[in-house]
Design an enzyme around this catalytic site. Sequence first.
Site, PDB file in Angstrom:
ATOM      1  CE1 TYR A 142       3.726  14.521 -53.229  1.00 43.59           C
ATOM      2  CE2 TYR A 142       1.743  13.610 -54.184  1.00 43.59           C
ATOM      3  CZ  TYR A 142       3.066  13.974 -54.299  1.00 43.59           C
ATOM      4  OH  TYR A 142       3.714  13.788 -55.490  1.00 43.59           O
ATOM      5  CE  LYS A 187      16.670   5.830 -53.656  1.00 43.15           C
ATOM      6  NZ  LYS A 187      17.456   5.362 -54.796  1.00 43.15           N
ATOM      7  CG  ASP A 219      16.662   4.422 -57.968  1.00 47.67           C
ATOM      8  OD1 ASP A 219      16.027   3.441 -57.512  1.00 47.67           O
ATOM      9  OD2 ASP A 219      17.783   4.740 -57.539  1.00 47.67           O
ATOM     10  CG  ASP A 243       1.780  12.520 -58.251  1.00 44.82           C
ATOM     11  OD1 ASP A 243       1.142  12.422 -59.306  1.00 44.82           O
ATOM     12  OD2 ASP A 243       1.943  13.604 -57.652  1.00 44.82           O
ATOM     13  CG  ASP A 247       1.808  12.191 -64.310  1.00 46.80           C
ATOM     14  OD1 ASP A 247       0.689  11.695 -64.114  1.00 46.80           O
ATOM     15  OD2 ASP A 247       2.028  13.410 -64.253  1.00 46.80           O
TER      16      ASP A 247
END
Length: 355
Positions: A142, A187, A219, A243, A247
């Site tokens: 980001y 990852k 994942d 992020d 959620d």
Amino acid sequence: MVKNIAVIRGDGIGPEIVEQALHVLDRVAALYGHTFNYTDVDMGGCAIDKYGDPLPESELKKCIESDSVLLGAVGGNKWNDVPGHMRPEKGLLRLRAGMGVYSNNRPAKIWKQLADASPLKKEIVDKGIDFIIVRELIGGIYFGEHKTEGDVATDVLTYSEAEIERIGRIGFETAQKRNKKLCSVEKSNVLDSSRLWKKVMHRLADEYPDVELSDMLVDNCAMQIVKNPAQFDVIVTENMFGDILSDEASMITGSIGMIPSSSLGATTCGLYEPIHGSAPDIAGQDKANPIGTILSAAMMLRFSFDMRDEADAIENAVSAYLDAGYRTADIMSEGESLVGCRRCGELIVENLRKG
Ligand code: NAD
């Protein structure tokens, strides 16, 4: 104690939910003999309208000079077409960076009164859901370079050892205060930044022998959160993975209107906000659930002001309110009493007792 709180009401339901949190803080101040001074700060769409800038320097300065910041939410359809660098959410990114808050902590906890609101099967919920996601907040993709050249777009993901180490330490220290289990999510089968992440986490683990460290690919973590959330105590991860996972974690607990968050850096001046957005679809209708913001205020008292009894008193008042069967529309089910945002705040204030 006297504390100066910067208050960002923001857009959409922001002003409504913040108002209720301030009533709760005022009641805490009266019960415990504190003084909370509030300084209003414009950020988001309302600041674009007023200054042509989602967070002018003068407004950021008020936040940095405060003892902590309470934020409602920013954004809305009205500002969808403004240029990227001017969008309301840019104010939020600038605020986080300006305050140097690099750690975002989100509890994913199911309230016993709301167990039915979880979309997960009862047998999974019954095993318990109570974990925290510690997300790196001011690094990673980001904050990397973003560019579009012709038909090619690029976003750069960079992490330094120092950035990973400081968020890693928050992860270990958070686990030390809980059940001493830390799951580092990355990852590393694909990304160099994740391989560095994993290496730093394992180096740090030697300094926290009381914490059991595990690794999980992002994942797999996304699947495990819905399959067996009871396995988690503290998850630590980088900005974008955090992020998305946070959620997902908030959804399994029922309503996003219930969940608070804290963002902290090297000082005790933190940023406290509910995890949801400005909910333009219900703004101005007295329908919003203010509990995520009220619990964010409780987190502020606990983590920035070391007022643990006061924070407990707010959480107990929320629990008593739920026990009595009151619900805003987002968490309403049969047999319960529907209340609006204002009444919800009033009832929580009425339930506040000095512990
Ligand atoms: P949202 O979280 O605002 O709303 C999603 C859904 O949840 C809506 O149906 C909404 O009514 C409901 N909801 C959210 N909070 C609620 C509450 N307290 N009580 C009851 N129901 C609630 O997400 P969105 O619709 O994707 O985004 C709306 C705006 O908010 C966008 O402009 C977005 O950019 C912005 N946003 C801001 C923040 C922030 O300020 N931190 C975070 C996320 C989104």
